[in-house]
Write a protein that holds these residues in place. Structure first.
Motif, mmCIF file in Angstrom:
data_model
loop_
_atom_site.group_PDB
_atom_site.id
_atom_site.type_symbol
_atom_site.label_atom_id
_atom_site.label_comp_id
_atom_site.label_asym_id
_atom_site.label_seq_id
_atom_site.Cartn_x
_atom_site.Cartn_y
_atom_site.Cartn_z
ATOM 1 N N ALA A 174 0.809 -1.221 0.000
ATOM 2 C CA ALA A 174 0.000 0.000 0.000
ATOM 3 C C ALA A 174 0.838 1.267 0.000
ATOM 4 N N LEU A 175 2.153 1.158 0.163
ATOM 5 C CA LEU A 175 2.998 2.341 0.223
ATOM 6 C C LEU A 175 2.901 3.156 -1.069
ATOM 7 N N ASP A 176 2.830 4.454 -0.915
ATOM 8 C CA ASP A 176 2.805 5.368 -2.059
ATOM 9 C C ASP A 176 3.717 6.550 -1.752
ATOM 10 N N ASP A 178 6.827 9.461 -1.959
ATOM 11 C CA ASP A 178 7.146 10.562 -2.861
ATOM 12 C C ASP A 178 8.601 10.424 -3.299
ATOM 13 N N ARG A 204 9.887 -4.199 -0.964
ATOM 14 C CA ARG A 204 9.986 -3.128 -1.962
ATOM 15 C C ARG A 204 11.271 -2.362 -1.719
ATOM 16 N N GLU A 214 11.971 2.592 -8.198
ATOM 17 C CA GLU A 214 11.665 1.365 -7.461
ATOM 18 C C GLU A 214 12.246 0.179 -8.207
ATOM 19 N N ALA A 246 4.178 -4.529 -6.757
ATOM 20 C CA ALA A 246 3.466 -3.253 -6.863
ATOM 21 C C ALA A 246 3.707 -2.548 -8.194
#
Length: 278
Positions: A174-176, A178, A204, A214, A246
């Protein structure tokens, strides 16, 4: 300029083009560091390696490892990918079933097994808790509350990884974060999977200061995470980490700890074979 054998391989996935790509230049003697760096920038991949005759008589070959912007003393998927490409190009190891790679970090042993290759991870050169102010900054980068980070540790074995542990694979996915806030940090995040998932951890890797944002599958990070998780009593001696989920990849990094040594395994697929004028 000379025509040199050239390979592109896909590392850490059972399915080609769903792992981490690597460019490999064979017979790279005579190339200056600037030429290597310039070509690595041109390939626009996470890493490009250059294979040469070894300087250490115990080694089978010597490798230099470049990202688009810098040289690394060691990196995980370039180690497995380089060993695979060297073998496929006709390399014969001094000892059957074992390839000895020489890199700036020293000698690295690669086991050749029927299904996959394994490298013995070099010892961590920095392995300690992360200062609280930096943990707070990492929470801001990841855009999560500070209390969601269960633990954080330096995991330096060439790349300067910081390992971050969350409570679940779902939180990791769920990490988003910046990317503009990352700066030069290299952050690896891990969380345990639900029983029956087929893998034991979701990982990740967020890398600053480089065109890569990423990473789809990372050997050096997973080597450090395996050491840390095993020492913390949170991982079994053998497990599989999923990575790249992801961003649409299917990275599978196999880990095992034997007599205190972390072994990192992965499937490697040949994708491109040819020559490069370099």
């Amino acid at each position: 300029m000379a025509m040199r054998k050239y390979s592109e391989v896909d590392v850490f996935s059972p399915t080609a083009y769903l792992g981490n790509p690597l460019a490999v230049v064979h017979d790279a003697e005579g190339l200056a560091s600037g030429q290597m760096q310039g070509f690595a920038k041109w390939t626009n991949l996470a890493e490009t390696t250059f294979l040469m005759q070894p300087e250490d008589p115990a080694a089978d070959y010597r490798v230099r490892i470049f990202s688009a912007t810098q040289e690394f003393p060691f990196a995980g998927h370039p180690t497995l990918g380089s060993a695979f490409a060297w073998l496929k190009a006709g390399g014969v190891p001094k000892k059957k079933g074992r390839v000895i790679q020489e890199c700036a970090a020293g000698l690295v042993e690669v086991r050749v097994e029927p299904q996959r290759l394994w490298f013995a991870a070099p010892p961590l050169t920095r392995y300690e808790p992360v200062a609280e102010l930096l943990v707070q900054r990492i929470a801001e980068v990841l855009a999560i509350p500070r209390e969601r980070i269960q633990d954080a540790s330096w995991l330096v074995n060439g790349p300067e990884w910081i390992g971050v542990r969350l409570s679940s694979a779902q939180q990791v996915l769920a990490l988003d974060p910046d990317p503009n806030a990352l700066g030069t940090l290299a952050i690896g995040v891990a969380g345990p999977q639900e029983p029956g998932a087929g893998t034991q951890f979701e990982v990740r890797a967020f890398v600053g200061g480089d065109p890569v944002w990423e990473d789809p599958a990372t050997g050096s990070l997973n080597a450090g995470l395996a050491r840390w998780l095993a020492d913390s009593g949170l991982a079994p001696e053998r497990y599989i980490a999923a990575q790249g989920t992801a961003i649409g990849y299917q990275g599978r990094v196999h880990l095992r700890v034997e007599d205190g040594v972390v072994w990192v395994g992965g499937d490697v697929n040949s994708c491109v074979q040819g020559e490069v004028d370099l």
